[in-house]
Design an enzyme around this catalytic site. Sequence first.
Site, PDB file in Angstrom:
ATOM      1  N   LYS A  11       0.857  -1.195   0.000  1.00 48.94           N
ATOM      2  CA  LYS A  11       0.000   0.000   0.000  1.00 48.94           C
ATOM      3  C   LYS A  11       0.900   1.255   0.000  1.00 48.94           C
ATOM      4  O   LYS A  11       1.949   1.225  -0.642  1.00 48.94           O
ATOM      5  CB  LYS A  11      -0.978  -0.051   1.177  1.00 48.94           C
ATOM      6  CG  LYS A  11      -1.730  -1.395   1.201  1.00 48.94           C
ATOM      7  CD  LYS A  11      -2.868  -1.464   2.160  1.00 48.94           C
ATOM      8  CE  LYS A  11      -3.524  -2.844   2.062  1.00 48.94           C
ATOM      9  NZ  LYS A  11      -4.696  -2.997   2.890  1.00 48.94           N
ATOM     10  N   GLU A 101      -9.634  -0.700  -1.556  1.00 50.08           N
ATOM     11  CA  GLU A 101      -9.334   0.707  -1.263  1.00 50.08           C
ATOM     12  C   GLU A 101      -9.490   1.567  -2.519  1.00 50.08           C
ATOM     13  O   GLU A 101      -9.905   2.722  -2.450  1.00 50.08           O
ATOM     14  CB  GLU A 101      -7.923   0.809  -0.661  1.00 50.08           C
ATOM     15  CG  GLU A 101      -7.904   0.270   0.770  1.00 50.08           C
ATOM     16  CD  GLU A 101      -6.618  -0.418   1.192  1.00 50.08           C
ATOM     17  OE1 GLU A 101      -5.570  -0.190   0.565  1.00 50.08           O
ATOM     18  OE2 GLU A 101      -6.672  -1.203   2.163  1.00 50.08           O
ATOM     19  N   GLU A 171     -10.810 -10.636  -0.861  1.00 46.40           N
ATOM     20  CA  GLU A 171     -10.449  -9.869   0.331  1.00 46.40           C
ATOM     21  C   GLU A 171     -11.719  -9.270   0.946  1.00 46.40           C
ATOM     22  O   GLU A 171     -12.151  -8.185   0.516  1.00 46.40           O
ATOM     23  CB  GLU A 171      -9.488  -8.741  -0.033  1.00 46.40           C
ATOM     24  CG  GLU A 171      -8.195  -9.195  -0.647  1.00 46.40           C
ATOM     25  CD  GLU A 171      -7.100  -8.146  -0.498  1.00 46.40           C
ATOM     26  OE1 GLU A 171      -6.063  -8.467   0.080  1.00 46.40           O
ATOM     27  OE2 GLU A 171      -7.293  -7.001  -0.938  1.00 46.40           O
ATOM     28  N   GLY A 177      -7.040  -5.004   7.404  1.00 46.21           N
ATOM     29  CA  GLY A 177      -6.422  -4.069   8.357  1.00 46.21           C
ATOM     30  C   GLY A 177      -7.162  -3.983   9.682  1.00 46.21           C
ATOM     31  O   GLY A 177      -6.897  -3.089  10.485  1.00 46.21           O
ATOM     32  N   SER A 217      -6.070  -9.456   7.006  1.00 42.68           N
ATOM     33  CA  SER A 217      -5.481  -9.812   8.303  1.00 42.68           C
ATOM     34  C   SER A 217      -4.874 -11.216   8.303  1.00 42.68           C
ATOM     35  O   SER A 217      -4.942 -11.935   9.301  1.00 42.68           O
ATOM     36  CB  SER A 217      -6.517  -9.669   9.428  1.00 42.68           C
ATOM     37  OG  SER A 217      -6.932  -8.313   9.530  1.00 42.68           O
ATOM     38  N   GLY A 239      -0.501  -5.614   5.961  1.00 38.13           N
ATOM     39  CA  GLY A 239       0.362  -5.230   7.087  1.00 38.13           C
ATOM     40  C   GLY A 239       1.527  -6.176   7.338  1.00 38.13           C
ATOM     41  O   GLY A 239       2.666  -5.738   7.534  1.00 38.13           O
TER      42      GLY A 239
HETATM   43  P1  13P Z   1      -4.089  -6.598   5.728  1.00 40.23           P
HETATM   44  O1  13P Z   1      -3.290  -7.885   5.560  1.00 40.23           O
HETATM   45  O2  13P Z   1      -3.307  -5.502   6.347  1.00 40.23           O
HETATM   46  O3  13P Z   1      -5.403  -6.865   6.376  1.00 40.23           O
HETATM   47  O4  13P Z   1      -4.410  -6.078   4.222  1.00 40.23           O
HETATM   48  C1  13P Z   1      -4.938  -6.956   3.291  1.00 40.23           C
HETATM   49  C2  13P Z   1      -4.928  -6.275   1.986  1.00 40.23           C
HETATM   50  O5  13P Z   1      -5.679  -5.322   1.763  1.00 40.23           O
HETATM   51  C3  13P Z   1      -3.983  -6.744   0.971  1.00 40.23           C
HETATM   52  O6  13P Z   1      -4.267  -6.211  -0.285  1.00 40.23           O
END
Ligand code: 13P
Length: 254
Positions: A11, A101, A171, A177, A217, A239
């Site tokens: 990101k 996003e 996802e 997140g 996550s 993350g």
């Molecule tokens: P997280 O692993 O931080 O939850 O993010 C997932 C994600 O959006 C990967 O594209």
Amino acid sequence: MRKKIVAGNWKMNKLQNEAKTLVNQVVDLLQNSNLSDDKRVIFSPPSLYLESVSLITNKEAFISSCSQNIYFENSGAYTGELSAAMVKSVGCEYTLVGHSERRALFHETDIILAKKVSCAIVQGVAPIYCCGELLAERKSKKHYDIIQAQIEGGLFHLSEDEFSNIIIAYEPVWAIGTGETASSDQAQEMHAFIRGLVAAKYGNTASDNLTILYGGSCKPANAAELFACPDVDGGLIGGASLVAEDFVKIIDAL
Ligand code: 13P
């Protein structure tokens, strides 16, 4: 052959020197891992670092780089945008398309995403097409309808041959997140549903060969359980991909 993949979506994180350090740390740590043509690692850094990351990953047999986004034209007056041809020209093999996003913050619709998918394929960049439902949609039991609409709207204009380039990432938005992961049963159910949609449209060979990643996550503590599901072929990691040791533990869970 269905590939197993762990992809790290950084990101909008890391400064230039931190980005180089992270890739080099992961590549070093992976020297003892048993990667192969059907087991791959992908880095998706901010586009500013795509070239320097690609210079490192392209020296490694089973490690690749991925753009976080592309525009759906090859060139022209589109200030601030990057084309599939451009990311390809710096050595990038994959692109994310339709991350939640981008759908939410940048108002990307399935119609726009379908054009991005086509543009990437024409340029030889493999799309990792993201789909996922909101918490309210799951609570109102609309999650299957939402995923079906996203898959049909963004992908089902493709020919069977074009579709063979696609990777899908499921996802659930409520798991991104938040620290809240889909259970392995929830992930398996939705991945099997997606594979069924693809089988109905493109046939069993296409659906058997399709890689479907789980994202939301995913961490060293839950990766092995998720990846053990028959229709979960790896993960798209946010993350936990920012910390070399954690990312490599997830890769080793493949
Ligand atoms: P997280 O692993 O931080 O939850 O993010 C997932 C994600 O959006 C990967 O594209």
